[in-house]
Design a protein around this motif. Sequence first.
Motif, PDB file in Angstrom:
ATOM      1  N   MET A   1      54.730  38.671  29.236  1.00  0.00           N
ATOM      2  CA  MET A   1      55.245  39.768  30.691  1.00  0.00           C
ATOM      3  C   MET A   1      55.320  41.120  29.885  1.00  0.00           C
ATOM      4  O   MET A   1      55.700  41.092  28.563  1.00  0.00           O
ATOM      5  N   THR A  44      50.280  38.034  43.400  1.00  0.00           N
ATOM      6  CA  THR A  44      51.091  38.793  44.494  1.00  0.00           C
ATOM      7  C   THR A  44      51.130  40.279  43.791  1.00  0.00           C
ATOM      8  O   THR A  44      51.377  40.351  42.566  1.00  0.00           O
ATOM      9  N   LYS A  53      54.400  45.635  40.608  1.00  0.00           N
ATOM     10  CA  LYS A  53      54.473  44.522  40.070  1.00  0.00           C
ATOM     11  C   LYS A  53      53.559  43.444  40.365  1.00  0.00           C
ATOM     12  O   LYS A  53      53.035  43.299  41.527  1.00  0.00           O
ATOM     13  N   GLY A  55      52.555  39.726  39.926  1.00  0.00           N
ATOM     14  CA  GLY A  55      53.237  38.409  39.913  1.00  0.00           C
ATOM     15  C   GLY A  55      52.393  37.296  40.305  1.00  0.00           C
ATOM     16  O   GLY A  55      51.137  37.455  40.652  1.00  0.00           O
ATOM     17  N   THR A  57      50.474  33.717  39.855  1.00  0.00           N
ATOM     18  CA  THR A  57      49.606  33.012  38.779  1.00  0.00           C
ATOM     19  C   THR A  57      48.257  33.624  38.957  1.00  0.00           C
ATOM     20  O   THR A  57      47.712  33.830  40.008  1.00  0.00           O
ATOM     21  N   LYS A  64      43.910  38.195  34.927  1.00  0.00           N
ATOM     22  CA  LYS A  64      45.445  39.049  34.748  1.00  0.00           C
ATOM     23  C   LYS A  64      45.251  40.478  34.325  1.00  0.00           C
ATOM     24  O   LYS A  64      45.724  41.468  35.067  1.00  0.00           O
ATOM     25  N   SER A  81      53.728  46.376  35.991  1.00  0.00           N
ATOM     26  CA  SER A  81      54.826  45.365  35.694  1.00  0.00           C
ATOM     27  C   SER A  81      54.069  43.967  35.523  1.00  0.00           C
ATOM     28  O   SER A  81      53.848  43.566  36.731  1.00  0.00           O
ATOM     29  N   ASP A  82      53.923  43.322  34.467  1.00  0.00           N
ATOM     30  CA  ASP A  82      53.561  42.035  34.494  1.00  0.00           C
ATOM     31  C   ASP A  82      54.389  40.950  34.451  1.00  0.00           C
ATOM     32  O   ASP A  82      55.008  40.859  33.380  1.00  0.00           O
ATOM     33  N   GLU A  83      54.359  40.337  35.854  1.00  0.00           N
ATOM     34  CA  GLU A  83      55.416  39.252  36.125  1.00  0.00           C
ATOM     35  C   GLU A  83      54.661  38.014  35.855  1.00  0.00           C
ATOM     36  O   GLU A  83      55.074  36.811  36.326  1.00  0.00           O
ATOM     37  N   VAL A  84      53.632  37.883  35.439  1.00  0.00           N
ATOM     38  CA  VAL A  84      52.766  36.376  35.278  1.00  0.00           C
ATOM     39  C   VAL A  84      52.973  35.730  34.297  1.00  0.00           C
ATOM     40  O   VAL A  84      52.952  34.708  34.186  1.00  0.00           O
TER      41      VAL A  84
END
Length: 142
Positions: A1, A44, A53, A55, A57, A64, A81-84
């Motif tokens: 992240m 997402t 953001k 997110g 998977t 990604k 922002s990498d929420e993965v």
Amino acid sequence: MGLWSFVKGAGKKLVGRAEASEAPSEDVLMKEVKDLGLNTEGVTISVEGDQVKVGGTTVSQEMKEKIILAVGNVEGVAAVSDEVGGGEPVFHTVVKGENLSKIAKATLGNANRYPEIFEANKPMLTHPDKIYPGQVLRIPQD
């Protein structure tokens, strides 16, 4: 992240921004990612002002990273922002006077490795000579 910075005034112009200072909507950004042929299964995208953001998977680390670049290199986006989760990508922001050979020499140690950078940034890049200052590129890792 992580949080990745982009040049807000540089990048692809997309229709769908509420104001010039904001990023395009989630739907517009998701359409851009899909139009590039990237796999969005499980992904997402949300937008807050000029920050996006990513997110959910993704199918792979490579996918990604490409999705982050696809939404980040859009006019109006200042950060992604990498929420993965997963591994940390290696990105490079193009400065004036650079080409893929110079970037390859600086990041990979050999100017002749520029095709690797080009391939790592497809389909966002369509030609090795078509990069611009402020654009963020993915640097492939061994």
